[in-house]
Design a protein around this motif. Structure first.
Motif, PDB file in Angstrom:
ATOM      1  N   LEU A 130      32.660  17.287 -65.116  1.00 57.11           N
ATOM      2  CA  LEU A 130      33.017  15.864 -65.073  1.00 57.11           C
ATOM      3  C   LEU A 130      34.497  15.666 -64.775  1.00 57.11           C
ATOM      4  N   GLU A 131      35.329  16.603 -65.222  1.00 58.80           N
ATOM      5  CA  GLU A 131      36.750  16.537 -64.882  1.00 58.80           C
ATOM      6  C   GLU A 131      36.967  16.745 -63.388  1.00 58.80           C
ATOM      7  N   ILE A 132      36.140  17.590 -62.795  1.00 58.41           N
ATOM      8  CA  ILE A 132      36.270  17.878 -61.368  1.00 58.41           C
ATOM      9  C   ILE A 132      35.792  16.703 -60.530  1.00 58.41           C
ATOM     10  N   SER A 133      34.649  16.120 -60.909  1.00 63.63           N
ATOM     11  CA  SER A 133      34.064  15.051 -60.100  1.00 63.63           C
ATOM     12  C   SER A 133      33.343  14.034 -60.976  1.00 63.63           C
ATOM     13  N   PRO A 134      34.064  13.058 -61.511  1.00 65.86           N
ATOM     14  CA  PRO A 134      33.415  12.003 -62.301  1.00 65.86           C
ATOM     15  C   PRO A 134      32.352  11.244 -61.511  1.00 65.86           C
ATOM     16  N   ALA A 135      32.528  11.185 -60.209  1.00 67.26           N
ATOM     17  CA  ALA A 135      31.573  10.447 -59.377  1.00 67.26           C
ATOM     18  C   ALA A 135      30.194  11.103 -59.370  1.00 67.26           C
ATOM     19  N   ASP A 136      30.125  12.367 -59.746  1.00 63.00           N
ATOM     20  CA  ASP A 136      28.854  13.092 -59.761  1.00 63.00           C
ATOM     21  C   ASP A 136      28.280  13.224 -61.171  1.00 63.00           C
ATOM     22  N   ALA A 137      28.650  12.303 -62.043  1.00 60.25           N
ATOM     23  CA  ALA A 137      28.268  12.385 -63.453  1.00 60.25           C
ATOM     24  C   ALA A 137      26.759  12.483 -63.634  1.00 60.25           C
ATOM     25  N   LYS A 138      25.989  11.717 -62.885  1.00 58.22           N
ATOM     26  CA  LYS A 138      24.542  11.708 -63.068  1.00 58.22           C
ATOM     27  C   LYS A 138      23.937  13.086 -62.800  1.00 58.22           C
ATOM     28  N   LEU A 139      24.333  13.697 -61.693  1.00 57.17           N
ATOM     29  CA  LEU A 139      23.808  15.023 -61.355  1.00 57.17           C
ATOM     30  C   LEU A 139      24.296  16.079 -62.336  1.00 57.17           C
ATOM     31  N   ILE A 140      25.566  15.987 -62.721  1.00 59.31           N
ATOM     32  CA  ILE A 140      26.138  16.953 -63.650  1.00 59.31           C
ATOM     33  C   ILE A 140      25.401  16.911 -64.984  1.00 59.31           C
ATOM     34  N   LYS A 141      25.189  15.721 -65.496  1.00 60.95           N
ATOM     35  CA  LYS A 141      24.501  15.589 -66.786  1.00 60.95           C
ATOM     36  C   LYS A 141      23.054  16.049 -66.691  1.00 60.95           C
ATOM     37  N   ALA A 142      22.420  15.804 -65.551  1.00 56.05           N
ATOM     38  CA  ALA A 142      21.026  16.240 -65.379  1.00 56.05           C
ATOM     39  C   ALA A 142      20.935  17.761 -65.395  1.00 56.05           C
ATOM     40  N   PHE A 143      21.862  18.448 -64.698  1.00 58.84           N
ATOM     41  CA  PHE A 143      21.843  19.909 -64.669  1.00 58.84           C
ATOM     42  C   PHE A 143      22.095  20.480 -66.062  1.00 58.84           C
ATOM     43  N   CYS A 144      23.084  19.942 -66.760  1.00 62.98           N
ATOM     44  CA  CYS A 144      23.411  20.461 -68.094  1.00 62.98           C
ATOM     45  C   CYS A 144      22.307  20.136 -69.098  1.00 62.98           C
ATOM     46  N   ARG A 145      21.629  19.013 -68.917  1.00 65.26           N
ATOM     47  CA  ARG A 145      20.495  18.691 -69.785  1.00 65.26           C
ATOM     48  C   ARG A 145      19.373  19.706 -69.589  1.00 65.26           C
ATOM     49  N   THR A 200      28.602  14.517 -54.306  1.00 64.01           N
ATOM     50  CA  THR A 200      29.588  13.911 -53.403  1.00 64.01           C
ATOM     51  C   THR A 200      30.797  14.816 -53.219  1.00 64.01           C
ATOM     52  N   ASP A 201      31.125  15.597 -54.233  1.00 65.36           N
ATOM     53  CA  ASP A 201      32.271  16.492 -54.150  1.00 65.36           C
ATOM     54  C   ASP A 201      31.912  17.703 -53.283  1.00 65.36           C
ATOM     55  N   PRO A 202      32.666  17.960 -52.218  1.00 62.99           N
ATOM     56  CA  PRO A 202      32.318  19.066 -51.301  1.00 62.99           C
ATOM     57  C   PRO A 202      32.393  20.441 -51.959  1.00 62.99           C
ATOM     58  N   LEU A 203      33.288  20.606 -52.928  1.00 64.24           N
ATOM     59  CA  LEU A 203      33.370  21.904 -53.601  1.00 64.24           C
ATOM     60  C   LEU A 203      32.122  22.150 -54.446  1.00 64.24           C
ATOM     61  N   LEU A 204      31.655  21.141 -55.174  1.00 63.58           N
ATOM     62  CA  LEU A 204      30.461  21.314 -55.991  1.00 63.58           C
ATOM     63  C   LEU A 204      29.237  21.598 -55.130  1.00 63.58           C
ATOM     64  N   ARG A 205      29.180  20.992 -53.955  1.00 70.05           N
ATOM     65  CA  ARG A 205      28.036  21.247 -53.055  1.00 70.05           C
ATOM     66  C   ARG A 205      27.936  22.730 -52.712  1.00 70.05           C
ATOM     67  N   LYS A 206      29.063  23.376 -52.522  1.00 77.35           N
ATOM     68  CA  LYS A 206      29.053  24.801 -52.184  1.00 77.35           C
ATOM     69  C   LYS A 206      29.024  25.687 -53.429  1.00 77.35           C
ATOM     70  N   ALA A 207      29.699  25.231 -54.485  1.00 72.68           N
ATOM     71  CA  ALA A 207      29.829  26.080 -55.679  1.00 72.68           C
ATOM     72  C   ALA A 207      28.492  26.329 -56.353  1.00 72.68           C
ATOM     73  N   PHE A 208      27.651  25.303 -56.464  1.00 75.05           N
ATOM     74  CA  PHE A 208      26.369  25.489 -57.144  1.00 75.05           C
ATOM     75  C   PHE A 208      25.505  26.520 -56.437  1.00 75.05           C
ATOM     76  N   ARG A 209      25.637  26.628 -55.143  1.00 73.53           N
ATOM     77  CA  ARG A 209      24.881  27.640 -54.399  1.00 73.53           C
ATOM     78  C   ARG A 209      25.307  29.058 -54.770  1.00 73.53           C
ATOM     79  N   ASN A 210      26.524  29.196 -55.280  1.00 76.73           N
ATOM     80  CA  ASN A 210      27.107  30.525 -55.511  1.00 76.73           C
ATOM     81  C   ASN A 210      27.248  30.878 -56.987  1.00 76.73           C
ATOM     82  N   ILE A 211      26.446  30.260 -57.838  1.00 69.63           N
ATOM     83  CA  ILE A 211      26.466  30.638 -59.252  1.00 69.63           C
ATOM     84  C   ILE A 211      26.145  32.121 -59.406  1.00 69.63           C
ATOM     85  N   PHE A 212      25.207  32.617 -58.582  1.00 73.15           N
ATOM     86  CA  PHE A 212      24.838  34.040 -58.601  1.00 73.15           C
ATOM     87  C   PHE A 212      25.758  34.850 -57.695  1.00 73.15           C
TER      88      PHE A 212
END
Length: 560
Positions: A130-145, A200-212
């Motif tokens: 959320l600190e990185i991208s407040p605009a993506d709060a809905k998706l962030i909270k859904a993933f963490c849930r 919406t954040d371009p870094l998060l779009r790529k980062a989630f793909r690379n968790i592994f």
């Protein structure tokens, strides 16, 4: 004193009243697991391994006091109290060892220097994202849930193959699965790419793909959540001794149970008489006989080499004629650069970091399949990987097997030059991120996908065989659930390992347990298993002999 019974491997006929004899081709984790469970169940086994070490891809090598650990990045089953851990305890794999757990799964750094840390704690992860991208709060909270929901579930079905599961075990699984069915279904049906593209954040779009660490491509959300939940529970840690340490511990367990393993012993052909496997013929012409033969090596080599393509059916044909070379069904091969460094390295607390590269920069990496480079500080994973006062890095990227295989075959000098170029790239890359580190680099050791093929025989250098959640998964599952790990028209023969169980070390180990249970039912023998109970503290000397992978290491700053 009673005379010790010694099995006779020179005759086709079983010894009257003797224990069933089982020959196992391949001394990787699945082969040794098969041997351990067969020995515990009252059989005599003998493993033939073409290399000088156990473990297959679960291995390490050494140079100038550094240990280059090749395989384990995290190991499912390192925490007590679950079925995956029970398998490792039965195999002695964790005996006397400490386990290193990390607060994070991976860190991803973008081309602009911004970074994302994938903490295993969903609360901490949510605050960070959320600190990185407040605009993506809905998706962030859904993933963490969803991560919290997976943390509440412990499901590790690695003890019994589905066809042999007793009713109580099936009911236990149902009690876990049914309440979470919608969660499993939704996260298995949602591709990570699809989910990540919604940010919406371009870094998060790529980062989630690379968790592994790198983008496995084609994976849904489920395995990411499952493994992060395991890491949260301390059930996806790194065992002391690493990859070869794991293999050596299983080897020790196997031999303590009376099993025999022969190294530098390459099987060339499975001997078949009247539709039944009766033994193996070795490269040196020797023949050894058994009541059952198990292949725990490369699937393509098994079916079209050891058995000359004589025992197939529509399932096998679909796998090896259609899906084997179809993009997306095999895990990519890996290019490895190990770097030995004088002194410590400040990694900002990250044991593993994926650096996203620009297109021009990625083009400098020979044979690269993705625009990224993974840097792991291996000397933080376990003691003994580097000499005192020194550090070792493992830098990797997914790479094209054909590129390296053809290059090595056509021009060995050019092949070494490209290896050198990859090593130079890594040195320059590290210097930009850790100014002054170049002067402290003591050595660089490089392993290409062609190296993996040479030492393990794995098709196209793939270290994990079939990719889960690909077109191959349902077909491979039939090999266990319907065919019971056997081939059509051939009795007395079975397959174990990742070519019939999918990727991951716990799957390789459990495939040996599964096969032993099928074998016990076939031979009328009671399946038995118990934990090894070893308590002697692990130490580096127990790794034993450590070969050098290549007599000609990459020397930076000079041409090869």
């Amino acid at each position: 004193m009673p005379v010790k019974y010694e099995p006779d491997w020179t005759t086709r006929d079983p010894r009257p009243g003797g224990r069933p004899r089982v020959i196992i081709i391949g001394g990787g984790v699945s082969g040794m697991s098969t041997g351990c469970y067969a020995q515990m169940s009252g059989m005599d086994t003998r493993i033939f391994e073409k290399h000088v070490l156990p473990g297959g891809c679960c291995t390490a090598w050494s140079r100038e006091g550094y240990i280059f650990d090749y395989c384990i990045e995290w190991l499912i089953g390192t925490a007590p109290g679950n079925d995956a851990n029970q398998v490792w305890r039965e195999l002695g794999a964790l005996d006397g060892k400490t386990v290193r757990d990390f607060e994070m799964f991976n860190k991803v750094v973008g081309t602009d220097g911004r970074s994302v840390t994938f903490y295993n704690d969903p609360d901490r992860l949510q605050r960070h994202l959320l600190e990185i991208s407040p605009a993506d709060a809905k998706l962030i909270k859904a993933f963490c849930r969803d991560l919290r929901r997976f943390i509440a579930i412990e499901l590790y079905p690695f003890l019994t193959p589905p066809p042999l599961q007793p009713l109580r075990e099936k009911l236990r699984t149902l009690r876990t699965v049914l309440p979470a069915f919608r969660l499993f279904w939704r996260t298995a049906a949602t591709q990570m790419h699809t989910f990540a593209d919604r940010f919406t954040d371009p870094l998060l779009r790529k980062a989630f793909r690379n968790i592994f660490f790198q983008d496995p491509q084609g994976f849904p959300m489920l395995p990411f959540l499952f493994n992060m939940a395991g890491a949260y529970h301390g059930n996806a840690g790194f065992p002391q001794g690493g990859s070869l340490g794991l293999a050596r511990s299983i080897e020790e367990r196997y031999t303590s149970l009376g099993g025999v393993i022969n190294y530098r012993a390459r099987a060339e052909r499975v001997l078949v008489e009247n539709g039944r496997a009766v033994g193996v013929e070795m490269r040196n012409g020797e023949r050894h006989y058994a009541d059952h033969v198990v292949s725990a090596c490369d699937g393509y080599t098994t079916i079209y080499g050891l058995l000359e393509g004589k025992y197939t059916n529509p399932t096998i044909d679909k796998l090896y004629d259609d899906l084997l070379t179809k993009p997306g069904n095999l895990f990519p091969a890996v290019f490895s650069v190990f770097v030995g460094i004088d002194g410590d390295l400040d990694s900002d607390g990250a044991h593993s970091t994926t650096y996203l590269l620009g297109s021009d920069e990625a083009a400098e990496l020979p044979g690269a399949l993705q625009n990224s480079l993974v840097v792991q500080l291996r000397s933080q994973y376990s003691d003994g990987f580097a000499p005192p006062g020194k550090s070792v890095l493992h830098c990797t990227y997914f790479s094209d097997f054909e590129y390296w295989q053809k290059l090595r075959a056509a021009d060995r000098k050019d092949y070494r030059s490209r290896k050198h170029a990859a090593g130079e790239f890594v040195r320059r890359f590290l210097e930009r991120r850790y100014p002054g580190i170049g002067e402290r680099i003591e050595l660089v050791d490089v392993a290409t996908p062609a190296t993996t093929k040479r030492y393990t025989g794995n098709f196209n250098g793939s270290i994990l065989a079939w990719k889960a959640f690909s077109d191959a998964e349902d077909v491979v599952t039939k090999l266990t659930n319907k065919d019971r790990m056997q081939l059509p028209g051939l009795s007395g023969f079975s397959m174990a390992g990742q070519w019939v169980s999918m990727g991951g070390l716990i799957r390789a180990a459990s495939s040996g347990r599964f096969l032993a249970q099928f074998l016990c039912q076939e031979l009328g023998v009671r399946f038995r298993a118990w934990e090894s109970g070893g308590t002697e503290p692990w130490h580096r000397d127990r790794l034993g002999y450590l070969p050098q992978l290549d007599a000609r290491p990459v020397r930076l700053g000079s041409a090869e």
